[in-house]
Each structure stands twice: as structure tokens, then as C-alpha cells.
Design a protein around this motif. Structure first.
Motif, PDB file in Angstrom:
ATOM      1  N   UNK A   1      37.566  46.231  40.499  1.00  0.00           N
ATOM      2  CA  UNK A   1      37.691  45.449  39.376  1.00  0.00           C
ATOM      3  C   UNK A   1      36.470  44.705  38.593  1.00  0.00           C
ATOM      4  N   UNK A   2      35.613  44.261  39.404  1.00  0.00           N
ATOM      5  CA  UNK A   2      34.289  43.721  38.815  1.00  0.00           C
ATOM      6  C   UNK A   2      33.569  44.909  38.009  1.00  0.00           C
ATOM      7  N   UNK A   3      33.661  46.408  38.388  1.00  0.00           N
ATOM      8  CA  UNK A   3      32.985  47.070  37.772  1.00  0.00           C
ATOM      9  C   UNK A   3      33.687  47.468  36.348  1.00  0.00           C
TER      10      UNK A   3
ATOM     11  N   UNK B   1      35.610  45.520  34.637  1.00  0.00           N
ATOM     12  CA  UNK B   1      35.134  44.426  33.688  1.00  0.00           C
ATOM     13  C   UNK B   1      33.788  44.624  33.024  1.00  0.00           C
ATOM     14  N   UNK B   2      32.677  45.137  33.855  1.00  0.00           N
ATOM     15  CA  UNK B   2      31.392  45.272  33.380  1.00  0.00           C
ATOM     16  C   UNK B   2      31.485  46.440  32.459  1.00  0.00           C
ATOM     17  N   UNK B   3      32.567  47.415  32.691  1.00  0.00           N
ATOM     18  CA  UNK B   3      32.541  48.570  31.767  1.00  0.00           C
ATOM     19  C   UNK B   3      33.298  48.570  30.438  1.00  0.00           C
ATOM     20  N   UNK B   4      33.928  47.429  30.494  1.00  0.00           N
ATOM     21  CA  UNK B   4      34.708  46.995  29.290  1.00  0.00           C
ATOM     22  C   UNK B   4      36.186  47.517  29.346  1.00  0.00           C
ATOM     23  N   UNK B   5      36.375  47.603  30.477  1.00  0.00           N
ATOM     24  CA  UNK B   5      38.065  48.051  30.756  1.00  0.00           C
ATOM     25  C   UNK B   5      38.888  46.938  30.835  1.00  0.00           C
ATOM     26  N   UNK B   6      39.979  46.915  30.045  1.00  0.00           N
ATOM     27  CA  UNK B   6      40.871  46.012  30.168  1.00  0.00           C
ATOM     28  C   UNK B   6      42.016  46.189  31.137  1.00  0.00           C
ATOM     29  N   UNK B   7      42.492  47.221  31.244  1.00  0.00           N
ATOM     30  CA  UNK B   7      43.580  47.688  32.587  1.00  0.00           C
ATOM     31  C   UNK B   7      43.004  48.850  33.312  1.00  0.00           C
TER      32      UNK B   7
ATOM     33  N   UNK C   1      49.806  49.142  37.513  1.00  0.00           N
ATOM     34  CA  UNK C   1      48.844  48.799  36.578  1.00  0.00           C
ATOM     35  C   UNK C   1      48.718  47.225  36.611  1.00  0.00           C
ATOM     36  N   UNK C   2      47.727  46.878  36.132  1.00  0.00           N
ATOM     37  CA  UNK C   2      47.209  45.510  36.039  1.00  0.00           C
ATOM     38  C   UNK C   2      46.181  45.311  35.098  1.00  0.00           C
ATOM     39  N   UNK C   3      46.002  44.197  34.526  1.00  0.00           N
ATOM     40  CA  UNK C   3      44.946  43.778  33.630  1.00  0.00           C
ATOM     41  C   UNK C   3      43.728  43.309  34.609  1.00  0.00           C
ATOM     42  N   UNK C   4      42.759  43.629  34.100  1.00  0.00           N
ATOM     43  CA  UNK C   4      41.430  43.550  35.032  1.00  0.00           C
ATOM     44  C   UNK C   4      41.226  41.968  34.997  1.00  0.00           C
TER      45      UNK C   4
ATOM     46  N   UNK D   1      41.049  39.781  38.666  1.00  0.00           N
ATOM     47  CA  UNK D   1      40.046  39.102  39.244  1.00  0.00           C
ATOM     48  C   UNK D   1      40.127  37.580  39.487  1.00  0.00           C
ATOM     49  N   UNK D   2      41.124  36.896  38.547  1.00  0.00           N
ATOM     50  CA  UNK D   2      41.538  35.619  38.933  1.00  0.00           C
ATOM     51  C   UNK D   2      42.122  35.452  40.218  1.00  0.00           C
ATOM     52  N   UNK D   3      43.074  36.620  40.476  1.00  0.00           N
ATOM     53  CA  UNK D   3      43.804  36.523  41.656  1.00  0.00           C
ATOM     54  C   UNK D   3      42.998  36.647  43.097  1.00  0.00           C
ATOM     55  N   UNK D   4      41.929  37.527  42.648  1.00  0.00           N
ATOM     56  CA  UNK D   4      41.343  37.929  43.842  1.00  0.00           C
ATOM     57  C   UNK D   4      40.193  36.695  44.097  1.00  0.00           C
ATOM     58  N   UNK D   5      40.043  35.684  43.239  1.00  0.00           N
ATOM     59  CA  UNK D   5      39.390  34.408  43.393  1.00  0.00           C
ATOM     60  C   UNK D   5      37.981  34.857  43.242  1.00  0.00           C
TER      61      UNK D   5
END
Length: 336
Positions: free
Chosen positions: A108-110, A112-118, A325-328, A332-336
Motif C-alpha cells: 500500500x505504501x509503495x 501510494x508513492x507510485x500515484x496509484x489510487x486503487x 479491491x480497495x482505495x489505497x 493505509x488509514x485502516x492499517x494505522x
């Protein structure tokens, strides 16, 4: 436990073997009847992608530096540049240690860094992964039926007869590994019809529907150690490609064939082309891939035009597959 990025092109042979062992241990625990993976062309399988795409990989290691889990994230280009798909595998004895959650966080972190939304993942319905992704807040977007055909149970006389049941004015052609240059444009134009199929409207179809991408796809499969088999239906009056079916056999799992896309142009349906093409494919595989044990294919729960064809050939539904599927940002919010 430590989670780090994994580079298949530079990985040691020991690490590749551990990667394979994690996958096979999970398979033995969760899906004991599934074929096991081998080392053949494994490095190429993990590292080579289509032009414009990238695959990022991560591993979880224990205190002895042994791989106990791994994950990969495939990043698309073009019209799907905001999305990615991933896989996570954890050795059964290491479940509950946080390895799966840690690998998911790395993905998920990567992303987000790569600009992926889902991001999305495929899950077999009978495995513990279902509970894991449900708890992580993923949405179940697509449900498909996985169908298997055991080749020892095939009525080869009947299949041979079906492969020859073509209406006048049509013929079938078989190719392996490539298509003739003069066929590529017509073949790709026929694949475009898949986008209009109701069975594909519930998910994002990412097939090769233009000539260059089709060439790239076949070349990429070959480079990854995956042998392509193609049967094409031709309308002889204008030499038009009006149907096609594709199947791939991977060197890393050589006893199972994976059915890819099958389509018949709408104006040429009801002539038995789908049945004839898939039957011809089985006949060709009997000679070209004698080590095969079975073939798997997928159909949508409703409205799939190939469902009756698969049933007539002897395919039997054995399990459902879920696409989650999920939004990134939300993940990340759910993972804390």
C-alpha cells in the motif's frame, strides 16, 4: 521479522528456491489438489513485464533471514495507470505473526508513492485469504467460477468431432507462440469485442486489443517462460478473423493449462465457432503439451457466453474466485 524489497533479477538461487517453497507450502495447506511450482524460468517469470508496466516485489524474513512470506505489486500503464494488482503469500506456519499485514502495508505504501489510487487482488474463495481481506476492509468487486477439465476424463472422439463442426465458409487455424504478421491486426480487432461482453462489465478487462500490444503480450509471455497456444476462426469470404481462443502453459507449472480470452464477433455467433475453437485447442494440446494434467478456465456467474461450451467439453466448476479491491488511502488509514 523484517520486510524488504526483493529484486528477482539479483536474487540468489537460494532466495528463489525459498520464494517457491513459500508458495508451495501455502498451496499444500490451502489447495492440496493444485499443482506445485518448479524453479524452471522462475527468475524470468518474476522479473519480466509488458512494456509500460512494472512489478515490485517484497519479502518477509524471520530472524534467521529465511523468507517466510512474499508479495508483488504489478503497476499498469496507459488507461490503467491509476491502479495496480498484487499478491501476498505467507508460509502457513507463520500466519498470525504479522507477516501478511506487514507485506500489505509495504504494498500500500509503495502504491501510494507510485500515484496509484486503487489496488486489487484475486482470492480463492475457500482459502483463509478471504477472511484476511475482509478484515482489511477490501470490497468484493467480482465473483467468478473457476472450472477445471481433467484431461484423463476427456472423450477425445467426441472432442475431435466437435472441433470439425464448422458452418460452411469458416475455417480454424492453430498457432503456438506467435501469430503471422498479416493476421495480427485482424486478430486484435476481434479482441475488442470482449470489452462489450456483459461478463466483463463487472471488472476491468486489460487484454491486448491493439496490434502492437498484442505483439508485446506474446513476446512477454514467451520471455517469462509461458507457451502460448492460439486457435483462430476465419470467415473465408473476406478472410476476416471472427473468433479466437487463447491458452498458456507456464514452464513454472507445466501440468496445468490456463485458458485466456475467448471471443466470437457478435455477427458470427450461433454458428458453433466457440465450441469448435475450444475443442480444436484441446486436440492441439494433446499433441503439443503431453505433460498436461488439466486445464482451468473462468466464467462469470451470469451472462458468460462460454459457460455452455465449457460444460459440453467436460469442464466442471470446482471453486469460486473473488476479485477484491480497495482505495489505497483508505487502506493505509485502516492499517494505522
Amino acid at each position: 521479522m523484517q520486510i524488504t524489497e526483493f529484486l528477482p533479477t539479483k536474487a540468489s538461487q537460494s532466495d528463489l528456491e525459498q520464494w517457491r517453497d513459500v508458495l508451495n507450502a501455502m498451496t499444500a495447506e490451502d489447495m492440496p489438489n493444485e499443482p506445485r511450482w518448479t524453479d524452471d524460468r522462475l527468475r524470468e517469470y518474476l522479473s519480466i513485464t509488458m512494456p509500460g508496466e512494472r512489478r515490485l516485489a517484497f519479502v518477509a524474513r524471520d530472524d534467521d533471514r529465511r523468507i517466510i512470506g512474499h508479495a508483488n505489486l504489478l503497476l499498469f500503464g496507459g488507461e490503467f495507470a491509476d491502479a495496480g494488482v498484487f499478491e501476498i503469500f505467507v508460509r502457513p506456519g507463520q500466519r498470525g505473526t504479522g507477516a501478511g499485514r506487514g507485506l500489505l502495508r509495504a504494498i500500500a505504501e509503495r502504491a501510494r508513492e507510485e500515484g496509484r489510487t486503487t489496488i486489487g487482488v484475486e482470492v480463492i474463495a475457500t482459502t483463509p485469504a478471504v477472511g484476511f481481506y475482509d478484515r482489511m476492509g477490501f470490497n468484493r468487486a467480482v465473483v467468478e467460477n473457476r472450472n477445471l477439465l481433467a484431461l484423463t476424463e476427456v472423450d477425445w472422439d467426441a472432442v475431435g468431432d466437435l472441433s470439425g463442426r464448422l458452418a460452411a465458409g469458416y475455417r480454424l487455424e492453430y498457432y503456438t507462440g506467435h501469430l503471422p504478421d498479416d493476421l495480427v491486426e485482424r486478430y486484435a480487432a476481434t479482441k475488442v469485442h470482449l470489452k462489450a461482453e456483459p461478463a466483463y462489465n463487472t471488472g476491468a478487462w486489460r487484454g491486448s486489443a491493439d496490434a502492437q500490444r498484442l505483439k508485446d503480450s506474446l513476446a512477454t509471455l514467451a520471455a517469462r517462460g509461458m507457451r502460448s497456444h492460439l486457435v483462430v476462426a476465419i470467415a473465408e469470404a473476406k478472410e476476416m478473423v471472427v473468433g479466437l481462443t487463447e491458452l498458456v502453459v507456464a514452464a513454472q507449472r507445466p501440468t496445468r493449462g490456463d485458458q485466456y480470452d475467448t471471443v466470437v464477433a457478435p455477427e458470427h455467433r450461433s454458428y458453433g465457432l466457440g465450441m469448435a475453437m475450444k475443442a480444436r485447442m484441446l486436440c492441439e494440446l494433446r499433441e503439443a503439451e503431453p505433460q498436461l494434467v488439466d486445464v482451468q478456465t473462468w466464467t462469470a456467474r451470469e451472462g458468460d457466453p462460454m459457460e455452455h461450451v465449457d460444460a459440453a467439453l467436460g469442464f466442471r466448476n470446482d471453486v469460486q474466485w473473488y476479485e477484491y479491491e480497495t482505495d489505497v488511502a483508505g487502506l493505509l488509514r485502516r492499517l494505522g
